[in-house]
Scaffold this motif. Structure first.
Motif, PDB file in Angstrom:
ATOM      1  N   ASP A   1      36.131  20.030  18.192  1.00  0.00           N
ATOM      2  CA  ASP A   1      35.819  18.655  18.589  1.00  0.00           C
ATOM      3  C   ASP A   1      36.715  18.234  19.754  1.00  0.00           C
ATOM      4  OD1 ASP A   1      34.651  16.154  18.540  1.00  0.00           O
ATOM      5  OD2 ASP A   1      36.016  15.365  17.017  1.00  0.00           O
ATOM      6  N   GLY A   2      36.088  17.874  20.869  1.00  0.00           N
ATOM      7  CA  GLY A   2      36.829  17.437  22.050  1.00  0.00           C
ATOM      8  C   GLY A   2      37.297  18.566  22.948  1.00  0.00           C
ATOM      9  N   LEU A   3      37.106  19.812  22.534  1.00  0.00           N
ATOM     10  CA  LEU A   3      37.524  20.954  23.350  1.00  0.00           C
ATOM     11  C   LEU A   3      36.629  21.064  24.583  1.00  0.00           C
ATOM     12  CD1 LEU A   3      39.772  23.096  22.574  1.00  0.00           C
ATOM     13  CD2 LEU A   3      37.883  24.687  22.217  1.00  0.00           C
ATOM     14  N   ARG A   4      37.233  21.310  25.736  1.00  0.00           N
ATOM     15  CA  ARG A   4      36.470  21.469  26.982  1.00  0.00           C
ATOM     16  C   ARG A   4      36.121  22.943  27.169  1.00  0.00           C
ATOM     17  NH1 ARG A   4      36.719  17.700  31.171  1.00  0.00           N
ATOM     18  NH2 ARG A   4      37.039  19.338  32.700  1.00  0.00           N
ATOM     19  N   VAL A   5      34.826  23.243  27.108  1.00  0.00           N
ATOM     20  CA  VAL A   5      34.353  24.622  27.242  1.00  0.00           C
ATOM     21  C   VAL A   5      33.452  24.718  28.464  1.00  0.00           C
ATOM     22  CG1 VAL A   5      33.154  26.545  26.147  1.00  0.00           C
ATOM     23  CG2 VAL A   5      34.432  24.913  24.734  1.00  0.00           C
ATOM     24  N   ALA A   6      33.781  25.615  29.371  1.00  0.00           N
ATOM     25  CA  ALA A   6      32.986  25.836  30.583  1.00  0.00           C
ATOM     26  C   ALA A   6      32.101  27.056  30.377  1.00  0.00           C
ATOM     27  CB  ALA A   6      33.901  26.036  31.785  1.00  0.00           C
ATOM     28  N   ILE A   7      30.790  26.848  30.406  1.00  0.00           N
ATOM     29  CA  ILE A   7      29.839  27.932  30.167  1.00  0.00           C
ATOM     30  C   ILE A   7      29.195  28.340  31.484  1.00  0.00           C
ATOM     31  CG2 ILE A   7      27.749  28.633  28.942  1.00  0.00           C
ATOM     32  CD1 ILE A   7      28.370  26.575  26.823  1.00  0.00           C
ATOM     33  N   GLN A   8      29.384  29.584  31.837  1.00  0.00           N
ATOM     34  CA  GLN A   8      28.790  30.123  33.065  1.00  0.00           C
ATOM     35  C   GLN A   8      27.551  30.926  32.678  1.00  0.00           C
ATOM     36  OE1 GLN A   8      30.484  33.586  34.986  1.00  0.00           O
ATOM     37  NE2 GLN A   8      30.468  32.535  36.959  1.00  0.00           N
ATOM     38  N   GLY A   9      26.380  30.356  32.913  1.00  0.00           N
ATOM     39  CA  GLY A   9      25.137  31.034  32.574  1.00  0.00           C
ATOM     40  C   GLY A   9      24.472  30.420  31.352  1.00  0.00           C
ATOM     41  N   LEU A  10      23.280  29.872  31.551  1.00  0.00           N
ATOM     42  CA  LEU A  10      22.565  29.201  30.464  1.00  0.00           C
ATOM     43  C   LEU A  10      21.251  29.911  30.155  1.00  0.00           C
ATOM     44  CD1 LEU A  10      23.175  25.480  31.495  1.00  0.00           C
ATOM     45  CD2 LEU A  10      24.134  26.648  29.489  1.00  0.00           C
ATOM     46  N   GLY A  11      21.330  31.226  30.024  1.00  0.00           N
ATOM     47  CA  GLY A  11      20.167  31.987  29.579  1.00  0.00           C
ATOM     48  C   GLY A  11      19.958  31.763  28.087  1.00  0.00           C
ATOM     49  N   SER A  12      19.231  32.656  27.450  1.00  0.00           N
ATOM     50  CA  SER A  12      18.923  32.472  26.033  1.00  0.00           C
ATOM     51  C   SER A  12      20.183  32.430  25.173  1.00  0.00           C
ATOM     52  CB  SER A  12      17.985  33.578  25.551  1.00  0.00           C
ATOM     53  OG  SER A  12      18.514  34.854  25.844  1.00  0.00           O
ATOM     54  N   VAL A  13      21.175  33.260  25.488  1.00  0.00           N
ATOM     55  CA  VAL A  13      22.424  33.262  24.720  1.00  0.00           C
ATOM     56  C   VAL A  13      23.296  32.075  25.117  1.00  0.00           C
ATOM     57  CG1 VAL A  13      24.553  34.510  24.207  1.00  0.00           C
ATOM     58  CG2 VAL A  13      22.391  35.754  24.369  1.00  0.00           C
ATOM     59  N   GLY A  14      23.468  31.868  26.418  1.00  0.00           N
ATOM     60  CA  GLY A  14      24.337  30.791  26.892  1.00  0.00           C
ATOM     61  C   GLY A  14      23.884  29.419  26.425  1.00  0.00           C
ATOM     62  N   PHE A  15      22.583  29.183  26.439  1.00  0.00           N
ATOM     63  CA  PHE A  15      22.093  27.866  26.016  1.00  0.00           C
ATOM     64  C   PHE A  15      22.244  27.695  24.506  1.00  0.00           C
ATOM     65  CE2 PHE A  15      19.432  24.218  25.371  1.00  0.00           C
ATOM     66  CZ  PHE A  15      19.551  23.502  26.555  1.00  0.00           C
ATOM     67  N   ALA A  16      21.966  28.753  23.738  1.00  0.00           N
ATOM     68  CA  ALA A  16      22.143  28.671  22.286  1.00  0.00           C
ATOM     69  C   ALA A  16      23.610  28.432  21.934  1.00  0.00           C
ATOM     70  CB  ALA A  16      21.637  29.945  21.620  1.00  0.00           C
TER      71      ALA A  16
ATOM     72  N   LEU B   1      22.245  17.941  25.755  1.00  0.00           N
ATOM     73  CA  LEU B   1      23.561  18.205  25.176  1.00  0.00           C
ATOM     74  C   LEU B   1      24.670  17.366  25.804  1.00  0.00           C
ATOM     75  CD1 LEU B   1      23.262  22.119  25.126  1.00  0.00           C
ATOM     76  CD2 LEU B   1      22.591  20.516  23.323  1.00  0.00           C
ATOM     77  N   GLY B   2      24.333  16.520  26.743  1.00  0.00           N
ATOM     78  CA  GLY B   2      25.349  15.704  27.396  1.00  0.00           C
ATOM     79  C   GLY B   2      26.333  16.505  28.213  1.00  0.00           C
ATOM     80  N   ALA B   3      25.902  17.664  28.686  1.00  0.00           N
ATOM     81  CA  ALA B   3      26.791  18.545  29.447  1.00  0.00           C
ATOM     82  C   ALA B   3      27.056  17.987  30.841  1.00  0.00           C
ATOM     83  CB  ALA B   3      26.181  19.936  29.561  1.00  0.00           C
ATOM     84  N   HIS B   4      28.184  18.402  31.425  1.00  0.00           N
ATOM     85  CA  HIS B   4      28.544  18.010  32.789  1.00  0.00           C
ATOM     86  C   HIS B   4      28.195  19.168  33.727  1.00  0.00           C
ATOM     87  CE1 HIS B   4      30.722  14.648  31.035  1.00  0.00           C
ATOM     88  NE2 HIS B   4      31.391  15.507  30.269  1.00  0.00           N
ATOM     89  N   PRO B   5      27.325  18.957  34.704  1.00  0.00           N
ATOM     90  CA  PRO B   5      26.964  20.045  35.619  1.00  0.00           C
ATOM     91  C   PRO B   5      28.089  20.350  36.603  1.00  0.00           C
ATOM     92  CG  PRO B   5      25.920  18.010  36.309  1.00  0.00           C
ATOM     93  CD  PRO B   5      26.614  17.704  35.008  1.00  0.00           C
ATOM     94  N   VAL B   6      28.285  21.630  36.866  1.00  0.00           N
ATOM     95  CA  VAL B   6      29.298  22.076  37.818  1.00  0.00           C
ATOM     96  C   VAL B   6      28.651  23.122  38.722  1.00  0.00           C
ATOM     97  CG1 VAL B   6      31.569  23.156  38.113  1.00  0.00           C
ATOM     98  CG2 VAL B   6      31.129  21.693  36.116  1.00  0.00           C
ATOM     99  N   ALA B   7      28.921  23.072  39.996  1.00  0.00           N
ATOM    100  CA  ALA B   7      28.377  24.061  40.926  1.00  0.00           C
ATOM    101  C   ALA B   7      28.836  25.459  40.515  1.00  0.00           C
ATOM    102  CB  ALA B   7      28.826  23.752  42.345  1.00  0.00           C
ATOM    103  N   CYS B   8      27.954  26.428  40.684  1.00  0.00           N
ATOM    104  CA  CYS B   8      28.270  27.801  40.257  1.00  0.00           C
ATOM    105  C   CYS B   8      29.575  28.306  40.866  1.00  0.00           C
ATOM    106  CB  CYS B   8      27.118  28.739  40.628  1.00  0.00           C
ATOM    107  SG  CYS B   8      25.603  28.469  39.689  1.00  0.00           S
ATOM    108  N   GLU B   9      29.765  28.016  42.148  1.00  0.00           N
ATOM    109  CA  GLU B   9      30.953  28.534  42.827  1.00  0.00           C
ATOM    110  C   GLU B   9      32.227  27.806  42.416  1.00  0.00           C
ATOM    111  OE1 GLU B   9      28.936  25.463  45.496  1.00  0.00           O
ATOM    112  OE2 GLU B   9      28.332  27.147  44.196  1.00  0.00           O
ATOM    113  N   ALA B  10      32.100  26.686  41.706  1.00  0.00           N
ATOM    114  CA  ALA B  10      33.273  25.902  41.321  1.00  0.00           C
ATOM    115  C   ALA B  10      33.658  26.054  39.862  1.00  0.00           C
ATOM    116  CB  ALA B  10      33.028  24.416  41.624  1.00  0.00           C
ATOM    117  N   LEU B  11      32.771  26.620  39.043  1.00  0.00           N
ATOM    118  CA  LEU B  11      33.028  26.621  37.601  1.00  0.00           C
ATOM    119  C   LEU B  11      34.306  27.370  37.234  1.00  0.00           C
ATOM    120  CD1 LEU B  11      31.562  25.676  34.897  1.00  0.00           C
ATOM    121  CD2 LEU B  11      31.132  28.110  34.584  1.00  0.00           C
ATOM    122  N   LEU B  12      34.549  28.510  37.878  1.00  0.00           N
ATOM    123  CA  LEU B  12      35.698  29.330  37.498  1.00  0.00           C
ATOM    124  C   LEU B  12      37.034  28.661  37.816  1.00  0.00           C
ATOM    125  CD1 LEU B  12      34.544  32.928  38.505  1.00  0.00           C
ATOM    126  CD2 LEU B  12      34.439  31.827  36.273  1.00  0.00           C
TER     127      LEU B  12
END
Length: 340
Positions: free
Chosen positions: A166-181, A210-221
């Motif tokens: 709860d409240g943890l900030r997780v950055a997900i790179q890639g929202l395919g079938s696994v990433g989105f699940a 999911l209320g996610a925050h979008p981040v540009a691909c080149e900036a996520l890392l």
């Protein structure tokens, strides 16, 4: 080529072609000491044939290590089918691939992977029983995500001292079938999501649902977060990217996240805990292996708990011995595979 096989300790490498269907494929069988080699079939465009072969060899080795540490009676293998810009008959291509798998006599069992689907596996199944993740057996992606989710909790406990997400900030790179699940599971647990994907539609869906925050691909890392979860293709972490990471841990679903083995030491030097990819993403393999053997879904779910147990064991050894978790995992797997 034999030198590459020897370096990877590969048992066999098959090059397959079928001019009638346009099939050009590579099957790498890494190790069958624990049982028949099991590994997905990728259907992707490659820059050249050597890249396809190297990909198959690298992934087959990871599958051996993954199966061994997951406690499965399977070996490791991988197939890649070189995808051409235009394919006349996709079904015929995969049927041709199924005919070749049958000639291996059960030494290799194939499954879905990047670029392939259960429908493709159905085509293969018309000519061999050595295939899993068919439409009847179900998509393994949700189980991969479930395993990564439990692995993230183990990683949070080891690195942050608490497995409450709860409240943890997780950055997900890639929202395919696994990433989105995975994003759905993390959202349900109260995590704050930062997401990126080349498909803007997938990102927008995560924002809306999911209320996610979008981040540009080149900036996520380089975006500050607690845990970075690479869930796309491999090789995303190299010496340059690791130097700019702003996270406490890396724990994601992608295969072969490290561009080279020494990247693990760089992560360790920076105090970033790394969940070995072939340990944390074993959920899909557990699903296809046990379902292929006829085990019920309850057995699959019970086996997934081993992912957290194994990661916790690896982190404890790494901390005690002051080694990277990646090296600890490799040595545990090699002990099982080779008696090393």
């Amino acid at each position: 080529m034999f030198a590459a096989m020897e370096a990877a300790r590969l048992e066999a490498l098959h090059l397959v072609q079928d001019p009638a269907s346009g099939l050009r494929a590579v099957i790498a069988i890494h190790n069958t000491r624990m049982g028949p080699a099991l590994g997905g079939c990728r259907y992707l465009q490659y820059g050249d044939e050597r890249s396809a072969i190297e990909d198959a060899i690298r992934l087959a080795r990871s599958m051996s290590y993954k199966a061994a540490l997951a406690g499965l009676e399977q070996g490791g293998g991988k197939a890649v089918i070189l995808r051409e810009p235009h394919v006349q008959n996709r079904a015929s291509l995969f049927e041709a691939f199924g005919r070749f798998i049958e000639t291996l006599g059960g030494r290799y069992i194939t499954a879905t992977d990047s670029g392939t689907s259960s429908i493709d596996m159905d085509c293969i199944a018309r000519h061999t029983q050595h295939v899993t993740s068919t439409s009847e057996q179900g998509d393994p992606s949700p189980l991969t995500a479930m395993g990564v989710f439990t692995g993230i909790r183990a990683t949070a406990m080891a690195r942050l001292g608490n497995d409450d997400l709860d409240g943890l900030r997780v950055a997900i790179q890639g929202l395919g079938s696994v990433g989105f699940a995975l994003a759905e599971a993390l959202h349900a647990a109260g995590a704050e999501l930062l997401v990126s994907d080349l498909d803007g539609g997938r990102v927008q869906l995560a924002v809306e649902q999911l209320g996610a925050h979008p981040v540009a691909c080149e900036a996520l890392l380089t975006t500050p977060c607690d845990i970075l979860a690479p869930c796309g293709l491999g090789g995303v972490l190299d010496m340059q990217t690791v130097a700019h990471l702003r996270c406490a841990a890396v724990a994601g679903a992608a295969n072969n996240q490290l561009a080279s083995p020494d990247v693990a030491e760089s992560l360790e030097a920076r105090g970033i805990l790394y969940a070995p990819d072939y340990v944390i993403n074993a959920g899909g393999l557990i699903h296809v292996a046990l379902r292929h053997l006829g085990e019920p879904p309850s057995a699959v779910t019970a086996h997934l708990a081993r992912i957290r147990q194994r990661l916790t064991e690896i982190y404890a050894h790494a901390q005690a011995d002051k080694r990277s978790p990646a090296r600890v995992a490799d040595q545990l797997a090699e002990r099982l595979l080779y008696g090393a």
